[in-house]
Design a protein around this motif. Sequence first.
Motif, PDB file in Angstrom:
ATOM      1  N   SER A 193       0.833  -1.215   0.000  1.00 15.40           N
ATOM      2  CA  SER A 193       0.000   0.000   0.000  1.00 15.40           C
ATOM      3  C   SER A 193       0.864   1.260   0.000  1.00 15.40           C
ATOM      4  CB  SER A 193      -0.927  -0.006   1.222  1.00 15.40           C
ATOM      5  OG  SER A 193      -0.176   0.025   2.423  1.00 15.40           O
ATOM      6  N   GLU A 194       1.990   1.238   0.720  1.00 10.37           N
ATOM      7  CA  GLU A 194       2.874   2.410   0.754  1.00 10.37           C
ATOM      8  C   GLU A 194       3.567   2.621  -0.591  1.00 10.37           C
ATOM      9  OE1 GLU A 194       3.297   4.754   3.010  1.00 10.37           O
ATOM     10  OE2 GLU A 194       1.800   3.849   4.326  1.00 10.37           O
ATOM     11  N   LEU A 195       3.894   1.526  -1.278  1.00  8.28           N
ATOM     12  CA  LEU A 195       4.502   1.663  -2.595  1.00  8.28           C
ATOM     13  C   LEU A 195       3.534   2.314  -3.581  1.00  8.28           C
ATOM     14  CD1 LEU A 195       6.465  -1.697  -2.971  1.00  8.28           C
ATOM     15  CD2 LEU A 195       7.441   0.610  -3.036  1.00  8.28           C
ATOM     16  N   ILE A 196       2.279   1.894  -3.530  1.00  8.74           N
ATOM     17  CA  ILE A 196       1.266   2.510  -4.402  1.00  8.74           C
ATOM     18  C   ILE A 196       1.161   4.004  -4.104  1.00  8.74           C
ATOM     19  CG2 ILE A 196      -1.204   2.585  -4.929  1.00  8.74           C
ATOM     20  CD1 ILE A 196      -1.257  -0.462  -4.360  1.00  8.74           C
ATOM     21  N   LYS A 197       1.134   4.317  -2.815  1.00  3.31           N
ATOM     22  CA  LYS A 197       1.053   5.716  -2.390  1.00  3.31           C
ATOM     23  C   LYS A 197       2.309   6.487  -2.817  1.00  3.31           C
ATOM     24  CE  LYS A 197       0.625   8.480   1.829  1.00  3.31           C
ATOM     25  NZ  LYS A 197       0.539   8.403   3.317  1.00  3.31           N
ATOM     26  N   GLY A 198       3.475   5.813  -2.680  1.00  2.95           N
ATOM     27  CA  GLY A 198       4.731   6.466  -3.021  1.00  2.95           C
ATOM     28  C   GLY A 198       4.848   6.777  -4.504  1.00  2.95           C
ATOM     29  N   TYR A 199       4.493   5.821  -5.346  1.00  3.17           N
ATOM     30  CA  TYR A 199       4.582   6.056  -6.791  1.00  3.17           C
ATOM     31  C   TYR A 199       3.554   7.080  -7.271  1.00  3.17           C
ATOM     32  CZ  TYR A 199       8.016   2.347  -7.319  1.00  3.17           C
ATOM     33  OH  TYR A 199       9.155   1.607  -7.253  1.00  3.17           O
ATOM     34  N   GLU A 200       2.403   7.094  -6.599  1.00  7.39           N
ATOM     35  CA  GLU A 200       1.427   8.145  -6.927  1.00  7.39           C
ATOM     36  C   GLU A 200       1.980   9.506  -6.544  1.00  7.39           C
ATOM     37  OE1 GLU A 200      -2.101   7.039  -4.872  1.00  7.39           O
ATOM     38  OE2 GLU A 200      -2.759   5.606  -6.415  1.00  7.39           O
ATOM     39  N   GLY A 201       2.698   9.551  -5.413  1.00  3.59           N
ATOM     40  CA  GLY A 201       3.309  10.798  -4.968  1.00  3.59           C
ATOM     41  C   GLY A 201       4.381  11.271  -5.930  1.00  3.59           C
ATOM     42  N   ILE A 202       5.153  10.318  -6.486  1.00  4.04           N
ATOM     43  CA  ILE A 202       6.189  10.687  -7.465  1.00  4.04           C
ATOM     44  C   ILE A 202       5.557  11.261  -8.727  1.00  4.04           C
ATOM     45  CG2 ILE A 202       7.914   9.714  -9.039  1.00  4.04           C
ATOM     46  CD1 ILE A 202       8.845   7.927  -6.796  1.00  4.04           C
ATOM     47  N   ARG A 203       4.508  10.621  -9.194  1.00  6.51           N
ATOM     48  CA  ARG A 203       3.824  11.123 -10.393  1.00  6.51           C
ATOM     49  C   ARG A 203       3.271  12.539 -10.163  1.00  6.51           C
ATOM     50  NH1 ARG A 203       2.081   5.681 -10.957  1.00  6.51           N
ATOM     51  NH2 ARG A 203       0.109   6.160  -9.912  1.00  6.51           N
ATOM     52  N   MET A 204       2.701  12.726  -8.962  1.00  8.62           N
ATOM     53  CA  MET A 204       2.152  14.038  -8.635  1.00  8.62           C
ATOM     54  C   MET A 204       3.265  15.083  -8.556  1.00  8.62           C
ATOM     55  SD  MET A 204      -0.604  15.727  -8.086  1.00  8.62           S
ATOM     56  CE  MET A 204      -1.773  14.383  -7.784  1.00  8.62           C
ATOM     57  N   ALA A 205       4.401  14.720  -7.934  1.00  7.15           N
ATOM     58  CA  ALA A 205       5.530  15.643  -7.817  1.00  7.15           C
ATOM     59  C   ALA A 205       6.103  15.966  -9.184  1.00  7.15           C
ATOM     60  CB  ALA A 205       6.602  15.028  -6.918  1.00  7.15           C
ATOM     61  N   GLU A 206       6.125  14.963 -10.053  1.00  8.38           N
ATOM     62  CA  GLU A 206       6.652  15.164 -11.405  1.00  8.38           C
ATOM     63  C   GLU A 206       5.765  16.135 -12.181  1.00  8.38           C
ATOM     64  OE1 GLU A 206       8.603  12.309 -14.847  1.00  8.38           O
ATOM     65  OE2 GLU A 206       6.981  11.539 -13.562  1.00  8.38           O
ATOM     66  N   MET A 207       4.469  16.029 -11.982  1.00  8.13           N
ATOM     67  CA  MET A 207       3.550  16.919 -12.697  1.00  8.13           C
ATOM     68  C   MET A 207       3.610  18.338 -12.156  1.00  8.13           C
ATOM     69  SD  MET A 207       0.086  14.721 -13.472  1.00  8.13           S
ATOM     70  CE  MET A 207      -0.201  14.289 -11.757  1.00  8.13           C
ATOM     71  N   LEU A 208       3.720  18.479 -10.820  1.00  6.28           N
ATOM     72  CA  LEU A 208       3.667  19.798 -10.191  1.00  6.28           C
ATOM     73  C   LEU A 208       5.012  20.516 -10.177  1.00  6.28           C
ATOM     74  CD1 LEU A 208       1.328  19.003  -7.162  1.00  6.28           C
ATOM     75  CD2 LEU A 208       0.717  20.111  -9.319  1.00  6.28           C
ATOM     76  N   ALA A 209       6.107  19.758  -9.914  1.00  7.15           N
ATOM     77  CA  ALA A 209       7.417  20.400  -9.779  1.00  7.15           C
ATOM     78  C   ALA A 209       8.302  20.196 -10.990  1.00  7.15           C
ATOM     79  CB  ALA A 209       8.121  19.867  -8.530  1.00  7.15           C
ATOM     80  N   GLY A 210       7.962  19.234 -11.817  1.00  4.89           N
ATOM     81  CA  GLY A 210       8.777  18.987 -13.000  1.00  4.89           C
ATOM     82  C   GLY A 210       9.776  17.865 -12.775  1.00  4.89           C
ATOM     83  N   THR A 211      10.101  17.178 -13.854  1.00  2.00           N
ATOM     84  CA  THR A 211      11.009  16.031 -13.776  1.00  2.00           C
ATOM     85  C   THR A 211      12.405  16.440 -13.350  1.00  2.00           C
ATOM     86  OG1 THR A 211       9.770  14.935 -15.542  1.00  2.00           O
ATOM     87  CG2 THR A 211      11.958  14.079 -15.062  1.00  2.00           C
ATOM     88  N   MET A 212      12.889  17.561 -13.870  1.00  2.00           N
ATOM     89  CA  MET A 212      14.251  18.007 -13.588  1.00  2.00           C
ATOM     90  C   MET A 212      14.465  18.255 -12.095  1.00  2.00           C
ATOM     91  SD  MET A 212      17.153  18.623 -15.012  1.00  2.00           S
ATOM     92  CE  MET A 212      16.759  18.918 -16.741  1.00  2.00           C
ATOM     93  N   GLN A 213      13.549  18.985 -11.470  1.00  2.00           N
ATOM     94  CA  GLN A 213      13.699  19.280 -10.040  1.00  2.00           C
ATOM     95  C   GLN A 213      13.564  18.003  -9.204  1.00  2.00           C
ATOM     96  OE1 GLN A 213      11.022  22.205  -8.438  1.00  2.00           O
ATOM     97  NE2 GLN A 213      12.047  22.281  -6.452  1.00  2.00           N
ATOM     98  N   LEU A 214      12.665  17.138  -9.619  1.00  2.00           N
ATOM     99  CA  LEU A 214      12.478  15.884  -8.892  1.00  2.00           C
ATOM    100  C   LEU A 214      13.757  15.054  -8.905  1.00  2.00           C
ATOM    101  CD1 LEU A 214      10.453  14.063  -7.379  1.00  2.00           C
ATOM    102  CD2 LEU A 214       9.833  13.061  -9.584  1.00  2.00           C
ATOM    103  N   GLU A 215      14.395  14.972 -10.085  1.00  2.00           N
ATOM    104  CA  GLU A 215      15.635  14.201 -10.198  1.00  2.00           C
ATOM    105  C   GLU A 215      16.763  14.861  -9.401  1.00  2.00           C
ATOM    106  OE1 GLU A 215      16.433  13.778 -14.334  1.00  2.00           O
ATOM    107  OE2 GLU A 215      14.905  12.220 -14.637  1.00  2.00           O
ATOM    108  N   ASN A 216      16.818  16.199  -9.431  1.00  2.00           N
ATOM    109  CA  ASN A 216      17.849  16.905  -8.676  1.00  2.00           C
ATOM    110  C   ASN A 216      17.726  16.650  -7.178  1.00  2.00           C
ATOM    111  OD1 ASN A 216      19.049  18.026 -10.927  1.00  2.00           O
ATOM    112  ND2 ASN A 216      17.825  19.917 -10.851  1.00  2.00           N
TER     113      ASN A 216
END
Length: 221
Positions: free
Chosen positions: A58-81
């Motif tokens: 359940s935490e993995l599902i939540k975590g990957y959803e959080g990554i997708r949301m962060a990628e959409m809101l903050a951008g891939t570049m900042q997320l990777e940095n």
Amino acid sequence: MTVASDIRPTRLEYIRTKRRILIAKKGLNLLKLKRQALILEFFNTSKTAAALRGSLQSELIKGYEGIRMAEMLAGTMQLENEAMKISQMRNLQIKSKSIMGVHIPKLTGGERELLAEHLLELPTSINEAIRTFQKIHKIVLEVAEKETALRKLLYEIERTKRKSNAIENVLIPKLLSAVKFITFRLDEMERDTFIMLKTVKRKMGEREEMIRKKEEIKVHV
């Protein structure tokens, strides 16, 4: 089966073999108690591991959803940095605790240092993703700990079962067979001794009777 030629049919050997049977039975009872305790610990650990695996999923599902949301809101570049700035796992120590002679691993440490000030500066979406994966990391360590414990417990349960089966089905029957053989031989020797004594007594009686008759003949002559 016990080879008769390897057994000394003496009373001392009889006493020793009876003592070995008592010790073997006590050892068998202890092994059975140990196996029961290990099985109980195995099932308790298995329940904990199952709950952890469910929580991890359940935490993995939540975590990957959080990554997708962060990628959409903050951008891939900042997320990777920000991902590159997360420190490596530190101070992971493996200790152990003993359960009925089985050394079970206990993991301590392994946290990743994240400054609270740095987290406050990040976008909320990235912050939440990092915190979620921190929790996932902790659960993964706990799952690894429990899975290793289950393997060790299962191995010891099987090992204890083999030992108890060897004592119950091989050693004790062998010792009982030895006692039976010694008892038979001792009884046989006792009967032979009794017959020999009777024979000696009869011959001595016959000899005394012969001497008595000879003395009577001399008196009459």
